[in-house]
Design a protein around this motif. Structure first.
Motif, PDB file in Angstrom:
ATOM      1  N   ALA A  60     -28.706 -30.612 -13.288  1.00 38.01           N
ATOM      2  CA  ALA A  60     -29.850 -29.717 -13.431  1.00 38.01           C
ATOM      3  C   ALA A  60     -29.422 -28.407 -14.091  1.00 38.01           C
ATOM      4  O   ALA A  60     -30.130 -27.856 -14.936  1.00 38.01           O
ATOM      5  N   LEU A  61     -28.246 -27.939 -13.709  1.00 38.85           N
ATOM      6  CA  LEU A  61     -27.756 -26.676 -14.271  1.00 38.85           C
ATOM      7  C   LEU A  61     -27.445 -26.837 -15.760  1.00 38.85           C
ATOM      8  O   LEU A  61     -27.784 -25.975 -16.574  1.00 38.85           O
ATOM      9  N   GLU A  62     -26.824 -27.949 -16.110  1.00 38.66           N
ATOM     10  CA  GLU A  62     -26.530 -28.202 -17.526  1.00 38.66           C
ATOM     11  C   GLU A  62     -27.831 -28.313 -18.319  1.00 38.66           C
ATOM     12  O   GLU A  62     -27.972 -27.756 -19.401  1.00 38.66           O
ATOM     13  N   GLN A  63     -28.794 -29.028 -17.744  1.00 41.38           N
ATOM     14  CA  GLN A  63     -30.063 -29.228 -18.438  1.00 41.38           C
ATOM     15  C   GLN A  63     -30.809 -27.912 -18.635  1.00 41.38           C
ATOM     16  O   GLN A  63     -31.505 -27.720 -19.610  1.00 41.38           O
ATOM     17  N   ARG A  64     -30.645 -27.010 -17.659  1.00 35.06           N
ATOM     18  CA  ARG A  64     -31.398 -25.762 -17.680  1.00 35.06           C
ATOM     19  C   ARG A  64     -30.841 -24.773 -18.690  1.00 35.06           C
ATOM     20  O   ARG A  64     -31.536 -23.852 -19.117  1.00 35.06           O
ATOM     21  N   ALA A  65     -29.578 -24.940 -19.062  1.00 31.49           N
ATOM     22  CA  ALA A  65     -28.923 -23.945 -19.911  1.00 31.49           C
ATOM     23  C   ALA A  65     -29.664 -23.782 -21.232  1.00 31.49           C
ATOM     24  O   ALA A  65     -29.985 -24.756 -21.911  1.00 31.49           O
ATOM     25  N   ASP A  66     -29.930 -22.539 -21.567  1.00 31.15           N
ATOM     26  CA  ASP A  66     -30.608 -22.191 -22.804  1.00 31.15           C
ATOM     27  C   ASP A  66     -29.640 -22.378 -23.968  1.00 31.15           C
ATOM     28  O   ASP A  66     -28.611 -21.723 -24.044  1.00 31.15           O
ATOM     29  N   ARG A  67     -29.996 -23.300 -24.878  1.00 29.64           N
ATOM     30  CA  ARG A  67     -29.063 -23.614 -25.967  1.00 29.64           C
ATOM     31  C   ARG A  67     -28.965 -22.492 -26.997  1.00 29.64           C
ATOM     32  O   ARG A  67     -28.110 -22.526 -27.880  1.00 29.64           O
ATOM     33  N   ASP A  68     -29.841 -21.488 -26.928  1.00 25.44           N
ATOM     34  CA  ASP A  68     -29.751 -20.362 -27.861  1.00 25.44           C
ATOM     35  C   ASP A  68     -28.747 -19.319 -27.403  1.00 25.44           C
ATOM     36  O   ASP A  68     -28.327 -18.468 -28.167  1.00 25.44           O
ATOM     37  N   GLU A  69     -28.403 -19.385 -26.136  1.00 22.18           N
ATOM     38  CA  GLU A  69     -27.453 -18.408 -25.591  1.00 22.18           C
ATOM     39  C   GLU A  69     -26.046 -18.873 -25.938  1.00 22.18           C
ATOM     40  O   GLU A  69     -25.720 -20.037 -25.746  1.00 22.18           O
ATOM     41  N   ARG A  70     -25.211 -17.991 -26.453  1.00 22.64           N
ATOM     42  CA  ARG A  70     -23.835 -18.389 -26.757  1.00 22.64           C
ATOM     43  C   ARG A  70     -22.820 -17.581 -25.955  1.00 22.64           C
ATOM     44  O   ARG A  70     -21.633 -17.883 -25.954  1.00 22.64           O
ATOM     45  N   GLY A  71     -23.277 -16.495 -25.328  1.00 17.22           N
ATOM     46  CA  GLY A  71     -22.349 -15.628 -24.597  1.00 17.22           C
ATOM     47  C   GLY A  71     -21.973 -16.235 -23.254  1.00 17.22           C
ATOM     48  O   GLY A  71     -22.738 -16.985 -22.668  1.00 17.22           O
ATOM     49  N   GLY A  72     -20.755 -15.906 -22.798  1.00 20.06           N
ATOM     50  CA  GLY A  72     -20.322 -16.389 -21.495  1.00 20.06           C
ATOM     51  C   GLY A  72     -19.866 -15.230 -20.625  1.00 20.06           C
ATOM     52  O   GLY A  72     -19.466 -14.179 -21.143  1.00 20.06           O
ATOM     53  N   TYR A  73     -19.937 -15.410 -19.328  1.00 21.04           N
ATOM     54  CA  TYR A  73     -19.477 -14.363 -18.420  1.00 21.04           C
ATOM     55  C   TYR A  73     -17.988 -14.135 -18.606  1.00 21.04           C
ATOM     56  O   TYR A  73     -17.218 -15.085 -18.797  1.00 21.04           O
ATOM     57  N   ARG A  74     -17.606 -12.886 -18.511  1.00 19.86           N
ATOM     58  CA  ARG A  74     -16.204 -12.531 -18.670  1.00 19.86           C
ATOM     59  C   ARG A  74     -15.518 -12.622 -17.308  1.00 19.86           C
ATOM     60  O   ARG A  74     -15.936 -11.987 -16.353  1.00 19.86           O
ATOM     61  N   VAL A  75     -14.520 -13.447 -17.226  1.00 19.79           N
ATOM     62  CA  VAL A  75     -13.769 -13.558 -15.974  1.00 19.79           C
ATOM     63  C   VAL A  75     -12.434 -12.848 -16.157  1.00 19.79           C
ATOM     64  O   VAL A  75     -11.685 -13.167 -17.073  1.00 19.79           O
ATOM     65  N   GLU A  76     -12.188 -11.851 -15.327  1.00 22.63           N
ATOM     66  CA  GLU A  76     -10.941 -11.077 -15.439  1.00 22.63           C
ATOM     67  C   GLU A  76      -9.813 -11.833 -14.749  1.00 22.63           C
ATOM     68  O   GLU A  76      -9.996 -12.375 -13.670  1.00 22.63           O
ATOM     69  N   ALA A  77      -8.664 -11.813 -15.406  1.00 23.42           N
ATOM     70  CA  ALA A  77      -7.496 -12.421 -14.764  1.00 23.42           C
ATOM     71  C   ALA A  77      -7.146 -11.606 -13.526  1.00 23.42           C
ATOM     72  O   ALA A  77      -7.168 -10.387 -13.560  1.00 23.42           O
ATOM     73  N   SER A  78      -6.889 -12.273 -12.433  1.00 22.58           N
ATOM     74  CA  SER A  78      -6.531 -11.528 -11.229  1.00 22.58           C
ATOM     75  C   SER A  78      -5.519 -12.339 -10.442  1.00 22.58           C
ATOM     76  O   SER A  78      -5.770 -13.480 -10.094  1.00 22.58           O
ATOM     77  N   GLY A  79      -4.381 -11.743 -10.216  1.00 18.26           N
ATOM     78  CA  GLY A  79      -3.381 -12.412  -9.385  1.00 18.26           C
ATOM     79  C   GLY A  79      -2.587 -13.447 -10.148  1.00 18.26           C
ATOM     80  O   GLY A  79      -2.854 -13.737 -11.314  1.00 18.26           O
ATOM     81  N   PRO A  80      -1.615 -14.035  -9.465  1.00 17.08           N
ATOM     82  CA  PRO A  80      -0.660 -14.909 -10.124  1.00 17.08           C
ATOM     83  C   PRO A  80      -1.162 -16.345 -10.327  1.00 17.08           C
ATOM     84  O   PRO A  80      -0.588 -17.080 -11.128  1.00 17.08           O
TER      85      PRO A  80
END
Ligand code: FE
Ligand code: MG
Ligand code: ZN
Ligand code: ZN
Lengths: 757, 329
Positions: A628-648
């Motif tokens: 459902a989540l894959e189906q819902r994704a707006d195909r016009d959106e190309r940006g992704g959330y930025r995940v900061e590296a944290s820890g080893p």
């Protein structure tokens, strides 16, 4: 002829070379090259002796492989010079039986063009005959009862050949020479139409079935690997009736269309998908549904894709041809039971579902569900490998030291037997908790062992102590047992699929698998080869509040993640309001650890986000929330959330950070479609960065991607492009499914192969 | 710690609490062993240890659990329970008031069951070496009936009966730990079953075997029966009595009531022809009002318990190796 250059060769051909018209082909080839000698079958494949001028011998041998019949899979051709005998002519000699069987049985194959032509030719004696087949097509695996492959060892043994068929069978120049299932209206199986109560319906069976289907009735249809349930696909009422009777709430149904143009009216068929859809294996192909497709909404609710297949037996061909409209074709069973394949079972179990039966008297010996594939970057991405593919082995570029049985997982089980360079993956077995399925599993292992002469000396099993497949393995005595970690198995399967021994970086994302530390894994970055692995990164574990209940109710995963992120300072979100009553109890459950094992699963992260976006709070089939989540994704959106590296630990904080971004966007009123897309891309980008970090410490530049989560092509595509852009070589599946069900397929590649080729 | 050292403090503890609670002529002698004169030759003898957290829960505590548990082990063996021994392991600092409360409920349970606690033992261990209080009981009973019970008597066609709704005890205890924000109108089912067993044996001489469904619940007992008798046990999900409050709590907790412990329910395998009579007799007894035939014994597949689900599917109900873990991948 120049006497000096005459030579004689003994030639051995191995692979799928029996029951596929190989001997007539060799006969014709010998004639073409003007060579003398003989050809025959034995337990190892095909043997040939050939005599004539040297260059013509070489051309003949090259053609053996190059021009082999459609269904043949030539694995190896070896030659050995022998003393010329001067014997004239070329003959087909009697088959040699004996010990040490290695000849292969072909998968069931879609009706060939020659047979289709006969089927529609009013002058042909097989005109309109639904069981027409030849050496190039027809039932194989599903009707074989024993070895060697011979009519007596098939369920066609019940139908003695008529003189016409016998003549075709014996004629080396005929397309039906030694076609074991050969038959015709005079001697072969017959079609019957009966009511749900078992009463025969007068008149031509096909006409009656067409009438029933047009009227919106549910018809149980005996096919190749089992009974299907069919209704017209455009009739909402009919499809809803089928769902209600089958107790299958929302899981998508597959649709069969009469031909390629008919399929194009339902889905967009990209050029790369055409050969898959129309090929001899005829899987269900998941393709983008056309907005105007004449298909009822409840066929595949909330899904942009539709699973479409084309007829693969003359019966389907005739039925669809007359019907002139696509039909839903789903396995004949109740809910999660295995597909019904025996007639008595069908009468007992399907009578409450179907309004009538279109059936016949050819027995199905082994059930085989329809195979399911996606097309990714021009290649098949197997989802379920069964009818049409099984039992063709996956050949690997190394040898197994000893025969291996790999028992597989609990859900969507497939097992595997391997010997030499071949791994025989079973047909789709199913969820072992179901007793019928468990029996199919134990019987199947027995059957495969006999068909391919594999007596395992090593049994590989999952580490999960409660899997019935694990318990089966542990009950086997006097045999070496090897426990294999679930996600290592996934990566090893991917390596084997690609014919590589590793080591590689492996990203294994799936629902849940038992980890080496006793916790549940599912978001793993491994360094792995076929022999072993090291866990170099993983998502931080969160509790699964209520174990299996958390899998059935994705909102609990939202609760677990929100609790990990915010504690008691919860943001005001709709998911919380929907579950106000049970929320505190579920959070307390998560905190207490009571029946709340911890997991690093990415599948469960998808569940959490799916619930946060108000897509799914409950699921009725595996993977539903993630889909459902894959189906819902707006195909016009190309940006992704930025995940900061944290820890080893690479990937450690990915889940919490992504959920945090999702919550922030939700509170800011961002459209859920955009949030879904940003989540996918944020996760993909995090995977690429984690791989890059692991490359710095290991020097490895190939990344194997496996596990059920990578069924998600939105995620897979972004990960693959990201890896490529970062200088990695991504390895994906193309022969062996990546899902849970497939993880067992990995096991045969453990223990390590002795030596590369 | 002094209370466990065997000296005067121990004597005070024993006389002050245990003799007081279980007062009877045999115990009062405070000999090292009780001398019993049953005057018959068929004795049943069993022992069991009780560790439960919390010690006190709705409907009971570790005390009556320890009495009923051992009484029930004797009862389902077909014996009339007579004498119990009680052993205590106490953590240093365990409140005497709690101990008195436990022994009082043990005494009450013993009276209700018509048994005497005739000997006992106490040890006190260092703080942290035990969790408050553990109790062991051993019990002796008389086999007065001519019945012979055992897996060897189980036959295909036999009926499987449970004596009442399942899972009350296990769920009650889980909720009583207080970690969960769940309220349920439930009490433990802990009870002595010998009276109910007697009613069953009177009505149905064709009882093959009985088991109290304690640890691992009904599912575990059924698996033990299937394996020991080399038969299949086929259970009809719809016939298994479960209270709505148990169903609700189990759904929330994600556990299967079939695996939840009971302390006052037993499973009986009964000659199929006597199933009706057996259930009728059980239901007449206050502890067996919800008794139900939940399934039957079949010849195949041996050693396996199958559950026919509401949809008509057939699920394998296996013996758990450890704690339940999701099997979904
Ligand atoms: Fe998996
Ligand atoms: Mg006991
Ligand atoms: Zn053909
Ligand atoms: Zn014929």
């Amino acid at each position: 002829m120049d006497q000096v250059s005459v030579a004689r060769l003994h030639v051995r051909v191995e692979g799928i070379v029996q029951g596929v018209g190989f001997r007539p082909f060799v006969h014709a080839l010998a004639a073409e090259h003007r060579l003398a000698g003989f050809v025959g079958n034995d337990t190892g494949g095909v043997f040939v002796e050939i005599e004539g001028a040297g260059p013509r011998l070489a051309a003949f041998v090259a053609d053996l492989r190059r021009r082999a019949p459609a269904l043949a899979q030539v694995e190896r051709v070896t030659t050995e010079p022998v003393v010329p005998t001067g014997q004239p002519g070329f003959v087909i000699v009697t088959s040699v039986t004996g010990a040490g069987r290695t000849a292969l049985i072909s998968p069931d194959t879609a009706t060939c063009p020659d047979c289709l032509a006969e089927l529609s030719d009013p002058a042909d004696r097989r005109h309109g005959y639904p069981f027409t087949n030849c050496t190039n097509c027809g039932p194989r695996f599903t009707i074989v009862t024993d070895v060697p492959y011979d009519r007596r060892a098939t369920t066609m043994a019940a139908f003695p050949l008529c003189p016409d068929c016998a003549a075709e069978y014996a004629d080396p120049t005929n397309r039906r020479f030694h076609a074991e299932p050969v038959c015709c209206p005079a001697c072969g199986p017959t079609l019957r139409l009966v009511t749900a109560g078992g009463d025969p319906v007068p008149g031509p069976p096909l006409d009656g079935a067409v009438r029933w289907l047009r009227d919106g009735r549910v018809v149980a249809l005996k096919g190749l690997g089992g009974y299907h349930l069919a209704v017209r696909a455009d009739d909402e009422q009919a499809v809803a009736t089928l769902r209600a009777r089958k107790h299958r709430e929302e899981k998508p149904f597959a649709v069969m269309a009469a031909d390629l143009p008919a399929a194009r009216a339902l889905v967009d068929v990209a050029p790369a998908a055409v050969p898959v859809l129309t090929g001899a294996r005829r899987p269900v192909v998941l393709l983008p549904r056309r907005p105007d497709a004449p298909v009822a909404a409840s066929v595949a609710p909330d899904n942009r894709d539709l699973g479409v297949m084309l007829p693969y037996t003359p019966l389907h061909q005739l039925l669809l041809g007359r019907l002139g409209m696509p039909i839903v074709l789903t396995s004949g069973n109740v809910s999660d039971e295995p597909i019904v394949h025996r007639d008595d079972d069908a009468r007992a179990r399907l009578a409450g579902i179907a309004d009538g039966f279109l059936t016949h008297d050819r027995r199905i010996h082994v059930r085989a569900d329809d195979s399911v594939v996606r097309v990714f970057r021009g290649r098949e991405l197997p989802v379920r490998r069964s009818r049409g593919y099984v039992p063709a082995p996956v050949t690997v570029p190394w040898r197994f030291d000893r025969p291996v049985l790999a028992c597989g997982a609990e859900l969507k089980n497939t097992f595997c037997l391997a010997k030499g360079r071949r791994a025989f993956l079973s047909h789709h077995i199913g969820d072992l908790e179901n007793y019928e399925t468990l029996r199919a599993f134990t019987d199947g292992i027995e059957h495969f062992g006999r068909l391919f002469d594999i007596r395992p000396q090593v049994v590989a099993h999952d580490l999960h102590p409660e899997y019935l497949s694990t318990k089966y393995a542990l009950r086997r005595e006097g045999i070496e047992l090897v426990g294999v970690q679930h996600h290592h198995a996934h990566i090893a399967a991917c390596l084997a699929d690609n014919g590589e021994p590793g080591p590689v970086l492996g990203v294994a994302f799936d629902g849940l698998g038992y980890g080496s530390d006793g916790t549940l894994w599912g978001g793993e970055l491994l360094v792995a080869d076929l022999a072993g692995f090291q866990r170099v990164g993983h998502l931080d574990a969160v509790p699964l509040p209520g174990g299996p209940a958390a899998i059935r109710e994705p909102w609990r995963m939202a609760a677990a993640y929100l609790d990990a992120l915010y504690g008691d300072a919860l943001p005001d979100l709709p998911v919380l309001r929907r579950h106000e009553r049970r929320w505190p109890a579920v959070v307390a459950l998560a905190r207490s650890g009571l029946n709340s094992p911890r997991t690093s699963s990415v599948g469960r992260l998808f569940d959490a986000v799916s619930a946060l976006l108000d897509l799914r709070d409950h699921v009725s089939y595996e993977g539903q929330a993630a889909i459902a989540l894959e189906q819902r994704a707006d195909r016009d959106e190309r940006g992704g959330y930025r995940v900061e590296a944290s820890g080893p630990v690479p990937l450690a904080d990915v889940g919490r950070q992504l959920v945090g971004h999702v919550v922030d966007d939700l509170l800011a009123g961002v459209d859920p479609g955009r949030i879904a897309a940003r989540f996918h891309y944020g996760l993909a980008d995090a995977v690429v960065r984690a791989a890059a970090a692991a490359r710095d410490s290991t020097g490895l530049t190939s990344v194997a991607l496996s596990g059920g989560v990578f069924q998600n092509v939105l995620l897979l595509d972004r990960v693959v492009s990201g890896l490529e852009a970062t200088g990695f070589r991504p390895l994906v599946h193309s022969r062996v499914p990546r899902t849970t069900p497939a993880s067992p397929s990995a096991r045969p590649w453990w223990p390590p192969p002795a030596t590369p080729p | 710690l002094a209370h466990g050292a065997g000296g005067k403090a121990t004597r005070t503890l024993v006389e002050g609490i245990f003799v007081e609670a279980f007062r009877n002529p045999t115990l009062e002698t405070l000999d090292d062993a009780a001398v019993l004169c049953p005057g018959v030759d068929r004795l049943a003898f069993t022992t069991d240890s009780y560790v439960v957290s919390p010690l006190f829960f709705p409907g009971g505590d570790i005390g009556d659990l320890a009495v009923n548990g051992t009484v029930n082990d004797l009862a389902v063996s077909g014996a009339r329970p007579l004498y119990l021994a009680a052993g205590f392991i106490l953590e240093e600092g365990f409140p005497v008031a709690d101990l008195q409360r436990i022994t009082a409920s043990m005494a009450a349970a013993a009276r209700r069951a018509g048994v005497q606690v005739v000997t006992g033992d106490t040890k006190v261990v260092q703080r942290g070496k035990a969790d408050g209080c553990y109790v062991n009981t051993a019990g002796v009973g008389l086999l007065e009936r001519p019945v012979t019970l055992g897996a060897g008597h189980v036959r295909p066609g036999d009926a499987i009966i449970v004596s009442g709704p399942i899972g009350d005890h296990g769920v009650t205890v889980m909720l009583a730990r207080g970690e969960l924000d769940i309220e349920a109108d439930l009490v433990s089912d802990t009870a002595p079953l010998h009276g109910l067993v007697a009613a069953l044996l009177d009505a149905a001489p064709g009882v093959r075997l009985m088991r109290d469904a304690t640890r691992g619940g009904v599912a575990t007992v059924l698996n033990e029966i299937a394996q020991a008798a080399e038969v299949a046990v086929v259970v009809d999900e719809a016939m298994v009595p479960v209270r709505p409050a148990v169903t609700g709590a189990c759904e929330l907790l994600g556990i299967d009531p079939l695996y939840v412990a009971c302390e006052g329910r037993f499973v009986a395998v009964v000659d199929g022809a006597q199933a009706e009579a057996a259930v009728t007799a059980l239901r007449r007894h206050p502890l067996g009002q919800d008794a139900s035939v939940i399934g039957h014994v079949a010849a195949d597949p041996t050693g396996i318990v199958l559950l026919r689900t509401a949809f008509g599917g057939t699920r394998v109900v296996d013996l758990l190796v450890g704690d339940p873990l999701p099997r979904i991948c």
